[in-house]
Write an enzyme that holds these catalytic residues in place. Structure first.
Site, PDB file in Angstrom:
ATOM      1  N   CYS A 101       0.759  -1.120   0.140  1.00  8.78           N
ATOM      2  CA  CYS A 101      -0.099   0.035  -0.139  1.00  8.78           C
ATOM      3  C   CYS A 101       0.776   1.441  -0.037  1.00  8.78           C
ATOM      4  O   CYS A 101       1.956   1.540   0.880  1.00  8.78           O
ATOM      5  CB  CYS A 101      -0.772  -0.044   1.347  1.00  8.78           C
ATOM      6  SG  CYS A 101      -1.881   1.515   1.551  1.00  8.78           S
TER       7      CYS A 101
ATOM      8  N   CYS B 236      -4.904  -0.323  -7.103  1.00  7.37           N
ATOM      9  CA  CYS B 236      -3.691  -0.665  -6.315  1.00  7.37           C
ATOM     10  C   CYS B 236      -3.817  -2.129  -5.900  1.00  7.37           C
ATOM     11  O   CYS B 236      -2.664  -2.536  -5.821  1.00  7.37           O
ATOM     12  CB  CYS B 236      -3.801   0.167  -4.852  1.00  7.37           C
ATOM     13  SG  CYS B 236      -5.296  -0.013  -3.762  1.00  7.37           S
TER      14      CYS B 236
ATOM     15  N   GLU C 211      -0.533   1.846   9.103  1.00  6.59           N
ATOM     16  CA  GLU C 211      -1.444   2.259   9.771  1.00  6.59           C
ATOM     17  C   GLU C 211      -1.460   2.918  11.333  1.00  6.59           C
ATOM     18  O   GLU C 211      -0.578   2.062  11.886  1.00  6.59           O
ATOM     19  CB  GLU C 211      -2.523   1.079   9.666  1.00  6.59           C
ATOM     20  CG  GLU C 211      -2.603   0.177   8.726  1.00  6.59           C
ATOM     21  CD  GLU C 211      -3.408   0.585   7.165  1.00  6.59           C
ATOM     22  OE1 GLU C 211      -4.030   1.472   7.235  1.00  6.59           O
ATOM     23  OE2 GLU C 211      -3.035   0.252   6.388  1.00  6.59           O
TER      24      GLU C 211
ATOM     25  N   HIS D 138     -12.619   5.501  -2.926  1.00  7.72           N
ATOM     26  CA  HIS D 138     -11.894   4.596  -2.500  1.00  7.72           C
ATOM     27  C   HIS D 138     -12.062   3.344  -2.942  1.00  7.72           C
ATOM     28  O   HIS D 138     -11.092   2.635  -3.047  1.00  7.72           O
ATOM     29  CB  HIS D 138     -11.951   4.991  -1.046  1.00  7.72           C
ATOM     30  CG  HIS D 138     -10.512   4.565  -0.465  1.00  7.72           C
ATOM     31  ND1 HIS D 138      -9.327   5.208  -0.826  1.00  7.72           N
ATOM     32  CD2 HIS D 138      -9.960   3.783   0.802  1.00  7.72           C
ATOM     33  CE1 HIS D 138      -8.233   4.831  -0.134  1.00  7.72           C
ATOM     34  NE2 HIS D 138      -8.719   3.835   0.759  1.00  7.72           N
TER      35      HIS D 138
ATOM     36  N   THR E  59      -4.264   5.147   7.420  1.00  5.77           N
ATOM     37  CA  THR E  59      -3.287   4.631   6.318  1.00  5.77           C
ATOM     38  C   THR E  59      -2.282   5.750   5.916  1.00  5.77           C
ATOM     39  O   THR E  59      -2.731   6.691   5.493  1.00  5.77           O
ATOM     40  CB  THR E  59      -3.750   4.176   4.963  1.00  5.77           C
ATOM     41  OG1 THR E  59      -4.713   3.221   5.369  1.00  5.77           O
ATOM     42  CG2 THR E  59      -2.940   3.602   4.030  1.00  5.77           C
TER      43      THR E  59
ATOM     44  N   TYR F 113      -9.281   0.635  -5.080  1.00 11.05           N
ATOM     45  CA  TYR F 113      -8.884  -0.834  -4.947  1.00 11.05           C
ATOM     46  C   TYR F 113      -9.107  -1.793  -6.176  1.00 11.05           C
ATOM     47  O   TYR F 113      -8.322  -2.714  -6.302  1.00 11.05           O
ATOM     48  CB  TYR F 113      -9.877  -1.344  -3.900  1.00 11.05           C
ATOM     49  CG  TYR F 113      -9.539  -0.895  -2.448  1.00 11.05           C
ATOM     50  CD1 TYR F 113      -8.776   0.303  -2.245  1.00 11.05           C
ATOM     51  CD2 TYR F 113      -9.782  -1.544  -1.217  1.00 11.05           C
ATOM     52  CE1 TYR F 113      -8.472   0.567  -0.897  1.00 11.05           C
ATOM     53  CE2 TYR F 113      -9.548  -1.415  -0.098  1.00 11.05           C
ATOM     54  CZ  TYR F 113      -8.840  -0.130   0.056  1.00 11.05           C
ATOM     55  OH  TYR F 113      -8.567   0.107   1.455  1.00 11.05           O
TER      56      TYR F 113
ATOM     57  N   GLU G  24      -6.826  -5.180   4.574  1.00  8.09           N
ATOM     58  CA  GLU G  24      -7.314  -3.668   4.033  1.00  8.09           C
ATOM     59  C   GLU G  24      -8.191  -4.139   2.848  1.00  8.09           C
ATOM     60  O   GLU G  24      -9.229  -3.191   2.758  1.00  8.09           O
ATOM     61  CB  GLU G  24      -6.132  -3.000   3.478  1.00  8.09           C
ATOM     62  CG  GLU G  24      -6.376  -1.579   3.326  1.00  8.09           C
ATOM     63  CD  GLU G  24      -5.027  -0.687   2.784  1.00  8.09           C
ATOM     64  OE1 GLU G  24      -4.267  -0.750   3.981  1.00  8.09           O
ATOM     65  OE2 GLU G  24      -4.625  -0.565   1.756  1.00  8.09           O
TER      66      GLU G  24
ATOM     67  N   CYS H  27      -3.653   7.764  -1.740  1.00  4.68           N
ATOM     68  CA  CYS H  27      -4.761   7.629  -2.508  1.00  4.68           C
ATOM     69  C   CYS H  27      -5.931   8.289  -1.554  1.00  4.68           C
ATOM     70  O   CYS H  27      -6.845   8.745  -2.375  1.00  4.68           O
ATOM     71  CB  CYS H  27      -5.305   6.005  -2.725  1.00  4.68           C
ATOM     72  SG  CYS H  27      -4.178   5.341  -3.658  1.00  4.68           S
TER      73      CYS H  27
END
Lengths: 489, 102
Positions: free
Chosen positions: A100, A299, A257, A292, A191, A296, A447, A104
């Site tokens: 990650c 990413c 995180e 978001h 994050t 995903y 995640e 974003c």
């Protein structure tokens, strides 16, 4: 300056004086801390690629606010093509970092806040939108990393923010002053938090009319007095302290995180973008979550590419690449991964203009995308573990491989193909371990499950957004329950 | 008022486009004289069945001075509750057509 170098970004972090804790101790120099640094490297890659002509087409954009060339992570999407490029950028970064890369959430928060503050102002006669535009210009011109901050501690899940025995369970305004507001609360799972310059806070959920104190959006620098950060643990995190590199798996990059505590933090009015307008809290949540959930589809696909690559490599290293079931499982991994990508592209291509002028993804397709993301990386990981064999969890440590007495024996019995160095096999197995159950599995698996909302959150949105009555009528016309008005010949 | 109406292809509508347009026309006709035209319109009413509203807006701009864009429950990109949508569209058409609300 509109594009920072990675070195300038690292220099910025070194100048941050933040109150950070990890393993029960205060951390002074977090940039060089071996547990934290891989996550900083991932964020730094978002700066590095933007400066490379080979990647600038998807990594940069012309600002709709200033016309200047900016990092796409600070961009307001101006078309469906922009939304598609966002997904491609995320896939690229997932491939480059295998983890990650954290930037974003800020981008998704900018786009949600830009359109929501515009509509909020139209409805309430407030002036939040212009304040937000000024903030975003500052972000773009200084190429800042911003943490989009939504998930509260939430206390008793059966109670809404205003019903909680501890009102701090959801971040809220505790004081309104002439020069600004004071807030208290905690945002979890943040994050890339301490790898950011600024924090952009949004409410966690839809709010009732009497929950005005919880309807608050604002932005503050990370080093604002009253901010306390507590670093989240990851599986196998202390391997980074062992001195070697093999057992870490992903030797350069990682995710991050952070528990983020707002302990009576002052926010000046010019940085407040919502204060009490409960009727717009759900719009912010839906739009941020929608963007978001689209993210995903980029990413996680990029990380999936890296895992598929690791799986292909280990089949070659172990001499199993010609087995038909191995080939078929690799095809299945690709099929699942590309399906996620297709969803990310689809919700982008079907994006629409908002009243403020930026573009919003198709919310239904973005939720479908994320619902698949809650499942497919687990199956891809299962297949990777299936193909890799069990040695990635039973293999001795790299110190045993390097031991002067037992090392040669450990290497001898860890060798597969004679022409492949045993260390190559070690490294690849550790990477698969890292991504499927080690430190990077935080980003690739859990995640994927809970980030941008847990699976049930998407199912609620799908229920709301799909018109089942329309589909029922289609069937009724086909079988004669209702007249088919289109047949007039 | 000269009005140009352009529908999307209707692949996956979340609203009944034809019913909605008929309701809007009925309301408009109670306020002003409406002439449906294919070009040189005062207002182009773009009717998309879902929020994507995939109609080529530039083509409609060539035929009408002003646009009112409907995409599912959105009217000019703002979400409008279904029971208020007809009235909102009528208001937007009248306003953009330079006529007073009735």
């Amino acid at each position: 300056m509109t594009l920072k170098t990675p070195q300038q970004y690292l220099d910025d972090l070194r100048q941050m004086n933040i109150e950070l804790y990890m393993f029960g101790e205060k951390v002074e120099n977090y940039v060089d801390n071996p547990i934290i640094r891989p996550s900083i490297n991932s964020m730094a890659m978002t700066y590095r690629l933007a400066l490379d002509p080979e990647y600038e087409d998807i990594m940069t954009a012309a600002s709709s606010l200033t016309g200047n060339k900016i990092n796409r992570f600070t961009h307001l999407h101006q078309s469906p093509e922009d939304l598609v490029k966002k997904v491609k950028m995320q896939r690229l970064l997932g491939q480059k970092t295998g983890s990650c890369f954290q930037r974003c959430v800020g981008m998704d928060a900018f786009n949600a806040m830009f359109s929501t503050t515009y509509e909020l102002d139209q409805a309430h006669g407030t002036e939040y939108h212009q304040r937000f535009v000024e903030f975003l210009k500052y972000v773009q011109e200084n190429d800042l990393a911003v943490d989009g901050c939504m998930t509260d501690a939430r206390g008793d899940r059966a109670k809404s923010p205003g019903q909680q025995p501890d009102p701090d369970a959801y971040l809220h305004v505790v004081e309104r002053r002439e020069d600004g507001i004071v807030v208290r609360g905690c945002k979890l799972h943040q994050t890339g938090m301490i790898n950011s310059h600024e924090i952009l806070v949004m409410p966690n959920n839809a709010l009732k009319e009497d929950e005005k104190d919880w309807a608050v959006c604002f932005a503050i620098p990370l080093n604002t007095p009253g901010m306390i950060f507590v670093y989240g643990r990851q599986a196998s995190d202390t391997r980074k302290l062992e001195g070697g590199s093999v057992d870490i798996g992903n030797i350069h990059f990682g995710g991050q995180e952070v528990m983020t505590i707002f302990n009576n933090v002052f926010v000046p009015w010019e940085r407040v973008f919502m204060d009490g307008e409960t009727d717009f809290s759900s719009m912010i949540v839906e739009r941020f979550a929608g963007y978001h959930r689209q993210s995903y589809g980029g990413c996680k696909v990029g990380v999936g590419d890296a895992l598929i690559g690791a799986t292909k490599a280990i089949t070659d290293y172990q001499g199993a690449s010609k087995a038909s079931h191995v080939k078929d499982k690799l095809v299945e991994m690709c099929h699942l991964n590309e399906t996620l990508y297709a969803c990310g592209i689809a919700c982008s291509a079907e994006g629409r203009k908002t009243a403020a002028g930026n573009y919003l993804i198709d919310l239904l397709l973005a939720n479908i995308c994320k619902q698949n993301v809650t499942r497919f990386p687990y199956e891809i990981s299962r297949l990777a573990q299936d193909i890799a064999g069990g040695y990635f969890v039973t293999m001795p440590s790299e110190k045993d491989f390097d031991h002067p007495e037992i090392g040669p024996l450990v290497k001898k019995y860890s060798t597969c193909r004679a022409d492949i160095p045993v260390e190559d096999r070690q490294r690849m197995l550790r990477l698969i371990e890292n991504m499927t159950q080690g430190a990077a599995a935080v980003g690739y698996l859990t995640e994927s499950m809970h980030g941008a909302g847990s699976p049930q959150a998407q199912r609620i949105m799908i229920t709301r957004l799909v018109d089942l009555e329309h589909r029922k009528e289609l069937a009724e016309k086909l079988c004669g329950v209702k007249e088919h008005s289109d047949i007039d010949w | 008022m000269k009005l140009f109406i352009k529908y999307c292809g209707g692949c996956n509508p979340s609203i009944n486009r034809r019913k909605l347009v008929n309701e809007v026309l009925n309301l408009l006709k109670s306020c002003t004289v409406v002439e449906i035209t294919l070009e040189n319109a005062d207002v182009g009413l773009v009717v998309g069945g879902c929020s994507v509203c995939c109609i080529n807006i530039d083509e409609v701009k060539d035929r009408a001075s002003e646009l009112v864009v409907v995409g599912g429950t959105l009217v000019d990109y703002v979400n409008i509750p279904p029971d208020q949508q007809t009235n909102k569209i009528m208001q937007q058409v009248l306003e953009k057509g330079g006529e007073r609300n009735c």
